[in-house]
Design a protein around this motif. Structure first.
Motif, mmCIF file in Angstrom:
data_model
loop_
_atom_site.group_PDB
_atom_site.id
_atom_site.type_symbol
_atom_site.label_atom_id
_atom_site.label_comp_id
_atom_site.label_asym_id
_atom_site.label_seq_id
_atom_site.Cartn_x
_atom_site.Cartn_y
_atom_site.Cartn_z
ATOM 1 N N LEU A 1 0.820 -1.472 -0.226
ATOM 2 C CA LEU A 1 0.214 -0.002 0.002
ATOM 3 C C LEU A 1 1.192 0.981 -0.334
ATOM 4 O O LEU A 1 0.866 2.512 -0.395
ATOM 5 N N LYS A 2 2.165 1.190 0.763
ATOM 6 C CA LYS A 2 2.867 2.630 0.903
ATOM 7 C C LYS A 2 3.366 2.312 -0.789
ATOM 8 O O LYS A 2 3.978 3.664 -0.633
ATOM 9 N N GLU A 3 4.044 1.795 -1.380
ATOM 10 C CA GLU A 3 4.267 2.238 -2.750
ATOM 11 C C GLU A 3 3.304 2.277 -3.746
ATOM 12 O O GLU A 3 3.463 3.305 -4.232
ATOM 13 N N ILE A 4 1.786 1.915 -4.118
ATOM 14 C CA ILE A 4 1.182 2.165 -4.099
ATOM 15 C C ILE A 4 0.865 4.325 -4.181
ATOM 16 O O ILE A 4 0.646 4.793 -5.109
ATOM 17 N N VAL A 5 0.758 4.709 -2.515
ATOM 18 C CA VAL A 5 0.818 5.883 -2.485
ATOM 19 C C VAL A 5 1.773 6.589 -2.656
ATOM 20 O O VAL A 5 1.276 7.656 -3.235
ATOM 21 N N GLU A 6 2.945 6.218 -2.990
ATOM 22 C CA GLU A 6 3.978 6.862 -3.158
ATOM 23 C C GLU A 6 3.876 7.107 -4.894
ATOM 24 O O GLU A 6 4.094 8.220 -5.262
ATOM 25 N N VAL A 7 3.129 5.780 -5.385
ATOM 26 C CA VAL A 7 3.599 6.100 -7.549
ATOM 27 C C VAL A 7 1.816 7.337 -7.119
ATOM 28 O O VAL A 7 2.217 8.512 -8.027
#
Length: 252
Positions: free
Chosen positions: A7-13
Motif C-alpha cells: 500500500l505504501k508503494e501505491i501511495v508513493e506512485v
C-alpha cells in the motif's frame, strides 16, 4: 518469484504523479462542462395521462371482469398510440417538420402493472412543443379509438402543462461532470502506474539489488560546485569541528 506491491508503494506512485492525475481530472471536468452546457442540445419532456375504465353499472358496482379486460387492453393501446394511424394525424395537426416514424421516437407510453392509468410522455428540444405533442397525441387517440376497436373507455386524466421554468431532462451537466471526474481519476491513476511500470531506470540502492541481483558495495554521492567551494573556504578549526554543515569529518 512473484513481485508484490504494498500500500505504501501505491501511495508513493500516486504522490509522484499527483500533478498528472489532478490535471486529467480537471481537464475531464472542464470538457464535460463545455460539452454539456454549450454543445449538447437541451431536451424537455412533458406528460399527459388518461385512464381506461368502464361505465358504472346501475347497481353502483363495477364489474371485475371488465376491469381486468380494460387492464389487458392497455397493452394494445400502448401499441396503437405510437402507430401511424394516430401519429400521422398529430403531425398534420401540429404541422410538424418530421414524419410519424420520427415522432414515434419522441414519444414514450408507460403504465404501472395492473393499473388502468396510462402516461404518454413526449420529448423535444422545445418545452412547449413537447407539451403540445403529448396532449394532441392523447386527444387524437381518444377520438379515434372508438372507430378502431369499437370501445369508448378512454378518459383524459390530466393534460401536459408548460411550467414557467421547465427543467431539462438531458443533458444533466452536474451528473456528466461527476462522471467525468471519476473517469479522469481512473485514467490518471492508470497512466501513473503504467509510467511507473515502464520506467526501468535505476534510482536507488534497492533498484540495483532487485533488477541486477547483486549486492551494493558502496555509494558514490554527488558533490555540487557549491559544496566544493564551501569546503575550500572552511578554516582548519571549522574542519576539525565538522564544518559549517555540522557533519563530522576526519582530517588527513
Amino acid at each position: 518469484m512473484e513481485e508484490t506491491i504494498s500500500l505504501k508503494e501505491i501511495v508513493e506512485v500516486i504522490k509522484k504523479r499527483l500533478v498528472l492525475i489532478i490535471g486529467l481530472i480537471v481537464g475531464a471536468a472542464v470538457i464535460a462542462a463545455i460539452v454539456s452546457y454549450f454543445i449538447l442540445t437541451p431536451t424537455y419532456e412533458s406528460s399527459s395521462m388518461f385512464v381506461v375504465n368502464q361505465e358504472q353499472q346501475e347497481s353502483g358496482q363495477y364489474n371485475v371482469n371488465e376491469i381486468r379486460s380494460n387492464v389487458e387492453l392497455i397493452n394494445t393501446y400502448n401499441v396503437i398510440i405510437k402507430s401511424p394511424a394516430i401519429l400521422e394525424d398529430v403531425v398534420q395537426e401540429l404541422n410538424l417538420s418530421y414524419s410519424a416514424d420520427q415522432l414515434s421516437n419522441k414519444i414514450n407510453v408507460s403504465s404501472a402493472e395492473n393499473s388502468q392509468v396510462v402516461t404518454v410522455t413526449a420529448t423535444d428540444p422545445d418545452a412547449e412543443l413537447a407539451a403540445n405533442i403529448a396532449n394532441t397525441t392523447v386527444t387524437t387517440f381518444q377520438q379515434k379509438i372508438p372507430d378502431l376497436l369499437n370501445v369508448d373507455n378512454v378518459h383524459i386524466l390530466s393534460e401536459a402543462e408548460l411550467t414557467a421554468n421547465p427543467e431539462q431532462v438531458s443533458p444533466k451537466p452536474l451528473l456528466n461532470i461527476a462522471i467525468a471526474i471519476v473517469l479522469g481519476a481512473m485514467v490518471g491513476i492508470g497512466i501513473a502506474f503504467l509510467l511507473e511500470y515502464l520506467d526501468n531506470t535505476i534510482k536507488t540502492e534497492d533498484d540495483v539489488e532487485k533488477r541486477m541481483g547483486v549486492p551494493v558495495l558502496g555509494v558514490v554521492t554527488h558533490v555540487s560546485d557549491d559544496d566544493v567551494r564551501l569546503e575550500h573556504f572552511q578554516t582548519p578549526h571549522s574542519r576539525r569541528r565538522g564544518g559549517l554543515d555540522g557533519t563530522q569529518k576526519k582530517s588527513i
